[in-house]
Design an enzyme around this catalytic site. Sequence first.
Site, mmCIF file in Angstrom:
data_model
loop_
_atom_site.group_PDB
_atom_site.id
_atom_site.type_symbol
_atom_site.label_atom_id
_atom_site.label_comp_id
_atom_site.label_asym_id
_atom_site.label_seq_id
_atom_site.Cartn_x
_atom_site.Cartn_y
_atom_site.Cartn_z
ATOM 1 N N ASP A 40 0.839 -1.203 0.000
ATOM 2 C CA ASP A 40 0.000 0.000 0.000
ATOM 3 C C ASP A 40 0.873 1.252 0.000
ATOM 4 O O ASP A 40 0.622 2.207 -0.745
ATOM 5 C CB ASP A 40 -0.907 -0.021 1.231
ATOM 6 C CG ASP A 40 -1.732 1.251 1.368
ATOM 7 O OD1 ASP A 40 -2.568 1.511 0.487
ATOM 8 O OD2 ASP A 40 -1.532 1.983 2.343
ATOM 9 N N GLU A 114 -1.879 -5.622 -3.271
ATOM 10 C CA GLU A 114 -0.939 -4.839 -2.477
ATOM 11 C C GLU A 114 0.128 -5.741 -1.862
ATOM 12 O O GLU A 114 1.319 -5.377 -1.824
ATOM 13 C CB GLU A 114 -1.689 -4.086 -1.376
ATOM 14 C CG GLU A 114 -2.563 -2.960 -1.897
ATOM 15 C CD GLU A 114 -3.428 -2.343 -0.826
ATOM 16 O OE1 GLU A 114 -3.790 -1.152 -0.964
ATOM 17 O OE2 GLU A 114 -3.774 -3.040 0.148
#
Length: 230
Positions: A40, A114
């Site tokens: 992320d 992610e």
Amino acid sequence: MHELLKLKNEKLLRQALTHRSYVNENPGEKHNERLEFLGDALLTFLSGEYLYLDTRYREMAEDEMTRRRSALVDEKQLAKFAIEVGLDSLMRLGKGAIQDGGFKSPNLLSSTFESVVGAYYLDCDGNVEKIRPIILDLFKSVPEEILQVRSNVDSRNRFQEWVQANFDSMLPHYTTERVGGQDHAPEYLAQVFVGEQLYGEGKARGKKEAKKRCAENALGRLKTQGLIGE
């Protein structure tokens, strides 16, 4: 096989594909949540860099760039990237998550994407130059018109713009906590504060979606109070 899945460390890739629900049924395995955190952060940086350096956006204001960055890495878009990479058939999920349609879940797809990004970065010894061209190719595949539409409806950025216009040197602060649900489908409560004051709340199965609903709730309250227009 997509380049993002070509890791030298197969154990690291397996971990990136492993959801907590799978670990609960298979003790000894490692889930991907720490890798998700790293991925992320990388995607946020790379999307900001991409927009800053792209000649199409050279004259774009900061607030619009912020909205577009959010649009590039929101749950819906990351889930599309995950399918493009082939993660929808590779995720390691528990039986409950599978029964709930986990292989098609935007939340699980985006979080796994992610995680894989984080794993690839570590597999390259933390060399961002190795992962940058792969991620930029995915960003470039998003049609400009879609990016523009999404950036115009981003509730978190709209709320942040209101805060910046009405409070000196302050930004909204979000908190999230798990409040229920099963391990394969947790429910989160997000709250947004400006200083010490609570402005909005939102619940969802994913942290990002909960924050989005939280911002929408805050905007709704502002409209009710006559502080912003429709």
